[in-house]
Design an enzyme around this catalytic site. Structure first.
Site, mmCIF file in Angstrom:
data_model
loop_
_atom_site.group_PDB
_atom_site.id
_atom_site.type_symbol
_atom_site.label_atom_id
_atom_site.label_comp_id
_atom_site.label_asym_id
_atom_site.label_seq_id
_atom_site.Cartn_x
_atom_site.Cartn_y
_atom_site.Cartn_z
ATOM 1 N N SER A 191 0.832 -1.206 0.000
ATOM 2 C CA SER A 191 0.000 0.000 0.000
ATOM 3 C C SER A 191 0.871 1.262 0.000
ATOM 4 O O SER A 191 0.470 2.291 -0.518
ATOM 5 C CB SER A 191 -0.947 -0.010 1.189
ATOM 6 O OG SER A 191 -0.202 -0.050 2.383
ATOM 7 N N SER A 219 17.103 -9.692 1.836
ATOM 8 C CA SER A 219 17.456 -10.848 1.012
ATOM 9 C C SER A 219 16.377 -11.053 -0.048
ATOM 10 O O SER A 219 15.206 -10.759 0.180
ATOM 11 C CB SER A 219 17.631 -12.111 1.868
ATOM 12 O OG SER A 219 16.661 -12.188 2.876
ATOM 13 N N TYR A 220 16.820 -11.541 -1.182
ATOM 14 C CA TYR A 220 15.915 -11.764 -2.309
ATOM 15 C C TYR A 220 15.484 -13.225 -2.299
ATOM 16 O O TYR A 220 16.323 -14.117 -2.339
ATOM 17 C CB TYR A 220 16.636 -11.419 -3.615
ATOM 18 C CG TYR A 220 15.892 -11.805 -4.870
ATOM 19 C CD1 TYR A 220 14.558 -11.455 -5.054
ATOM 20 C CD2 TYR A 220 16.535 -12.506 -5.887
ATOM 21 C CE1 TYR A 220 13.886 -11.811 -6.206
ATOM 22 C CE2 TYR A 220 15.871 -12.854 -7.052
ATOM 23 C CZ TYR A 220 14.546 -12.509 -7.199
ATOM 24 O OH TYR A 220 13.874 -12.863 -8.336
ATOM 25 N N ASP A 264 0.150 -10.956 10.445
ATOM 26 C CA ASP A 264 -0.389 -10.939 9.081
ATOM 27 C C ASP A 264 0.157 -12.138 8.305
ATOM 28 O O ASP A 264 0.580 -12.014 7.149
ATOM 29 C CB ASP A 264 -0.049 -9.620 8.390
ATOM 30 C CG ASP A 264 -0.890 -9.406 7.117
ATOM 31 O OD1 ASP A 264 -1.925 -10.101 6.969
ATOM 32 O OD2 ASP A 264 -0.508 -8.564 6.291
ATOM 33 N N ASP A 273 7.328 -9.484 5.366
ATOM 34 C CA ASP A 273 6.302 -8.486 5.630
ATOM 35 C C ASP A 273 5.930 -8.366 7.108
ATOM 36 O O ASP A 273 4.905 -8.899 7.563
ATOM 37 C CB ASP A 273 5.043 -8.760 4.791
ATOM 38 C CG ASP A 273 4.286 -7.456 4.540
ATOM 39 O OD1 ASP A 273 4.470 -6.503 5.314
ATOM 40 O OD2 ASP A 273 3.529 -7.392 3.562
HETATM 41 N N1 ADE Z 1 8.642 -9.507 -2.649
HETATM 42 C C1 ADE Z 1 8.641 -8.769 -1.553
HETATM 43 N N2 ADE Z 1 9.750 -8.971 -0.837
HETATM 44 C C2 ADE Z 1 10.484 -9.873 -1.512
HETATM 45 C C3 ADE Z 1 11.717 -10.513 -1.278
HETATM 46 N N3 ADE Z 1 12.446 -10.248 -0.216
HETATM 47 N N4 ADE Z 1 12.139 -11.400 -2.185
HETATM 48 C C4 ADE Z 1 11.397 -11.670 -3.258
HETATM 49 N N5 ADE Z 1 10.234 -11.112 -3.531
HETATM 50 C C5 ADE Z 1 9.774 -10.216 -2.662
#
Ligand code: ADE
Length: 326
Positions: free
Chosen positions: A44, A115-116, A160, A178
């Site tokens: 948001s 981190s991804y 959440d 999140d």
């Molecule tokens: N979308 C939101 N956060 C992310 C993350 N850390 N890695 C991959 N996608 C995401």
């Protein structure tokens, strides 16, 4: 750039640029330290980008928040909660959560370098296959349970929890993300034999509804009390969804949805795994104190030992190859 070799002391020793970066004193990063790529998430008040660190060549997910928008939408508290929880979790060393590497800002925006998680979130996987088999449900709900054990031991509630917030890394292990709705509970007071215990001690109260309607616990709707048990309700909803394909409480209107939750008005489809049904029934309990696990001295031994998890070694889940999803 990173593979460039630098000669030191007349060639006696060689250093890669990567090693030099690791030796450099850490200075505050800024947006120019990253090459920003595609959008991988939108909230948001924030956008998440895939970005590459130009010094290390590593990929990161960077959450970018517009300051004006945060102020306009009164989301300052949410941003602060997310940063505090992620900092605690990142320092705890657990791999079950998205890690926060650093934060910085420019005049207009705040940046969270995380981190991804290469394989996105859990929801499309559930939707694609329609229903997880028992092995997948056991594995992924088991990892989520381990994450909740860790979180609650640190006195953090997620508030959440839902498939969209369970991300999957390159090895298909989970990373919970999140933490904008999270709550860091007050440290429990030390109790000794001189403490007068008040049986009616009121629990901490919250002041506003947080979370996503379909996974929100009945106590958050009525009493607005805060207890880690609300995350166990969400876990029950997620286990149900992994098996049935849809969350247990669904309705076009939020009013009807809340009514269903408060009346525990949901059904199990035919063929729903019997052990899983017993577990979900013990988590989707209206009284937060009666949910399986709430009374455990050590979290969450009674859930771990439920027959649905027979044979699952929770302690080695993170080094186990996840079962394929189909
Ligand atoms: N979308 C939101 N956060 C992310 C993350 N850390 N890695 C991959 N996608 C995401």
């Amino acid at each position: 750039q990173t593979s460039q070799v630098v000669q030191v002391n007349g060639g006696g020793q060689s250093l890669t640029a990567d090693k030099i970066v690791n030796m450099m004193p850490v200075t505050k990063r800024n947006p120019k330290d990253y090459i920003f790529g595609k959008v991988i998430g939108e909230g948001s008040y924030s956008t998440v980008y895939l970005a590459k660190d130009i010094h290390t060549n590593r990929e990161h997910a960077i959450k970018v928040c517009e300051k004006q928008q945060i102020i306009r939408e009164k989301k300052r508290e949410q941003v602060r909660r997310e940063k505090d929880a992620l900092n605690i979790l990142s320092n705890s060393g657990s791999s079950l959560f998205v890690k926060l590497y650093c934060t910085f800002q420019d005049t207009e925006r705040l940046y969270f370098v995380m981190s991804y998680a290469k394989n996105g979130d859990l929801l499309p996987y559930i939707n694609k296959v329609g229903s997880f088999d028992a092995a997948c449900t056991r594995f992924y709900s088991g990892e989520i349970l381990r994450a909740l054990e860790h979180l609650h031991d640190l006195n953090i509630m997620h508030r959440d929890l839902k498939p969209e917030n369970i991300l999957l890394d390159h090895n298909m292990h989970i990373k919970v993300a999140d933490f904008g709705c999270s709550k860091i509970l007050e440290q429990p007071e030390a109790v000794d034999n001189t403490t007068i215990l008040d049986e009616n001690n009121p629990r901490q109260r919250t002041n506003s509804f947080v979370g996503t309607a379909q996974y929100v616990s009945p106590e958050l709707l009525t009493e607005k009390t805060i207890s880690p048990s609300s995350d166990l309700w969400a876990l029950g909803c997620i286990i149900y969804q992994m098996i049935a394909g849809l969350p247990p409480f669904r309705s076009r209107s939020e009013y009807m949805l809340f009514k269903k939750i408060l009346n525990l008005d949901y059904v199990y489809p035919d063929g729903f795994n019997a052990d899983a049904k017993d577990l979900v029934q013990k988590l989707l309990v209206l009284d937060p104190n009666e949910r399986l696990g709430t009374m455990d001295d050590q979290r969450y031994t009674s859930i771990r030992s439920h027959p649905f998890y027979n044979g699952l070694d929770f302690d080695t889940l993170h080094v186990t190859n996840p079962p394929p999803i189909y």
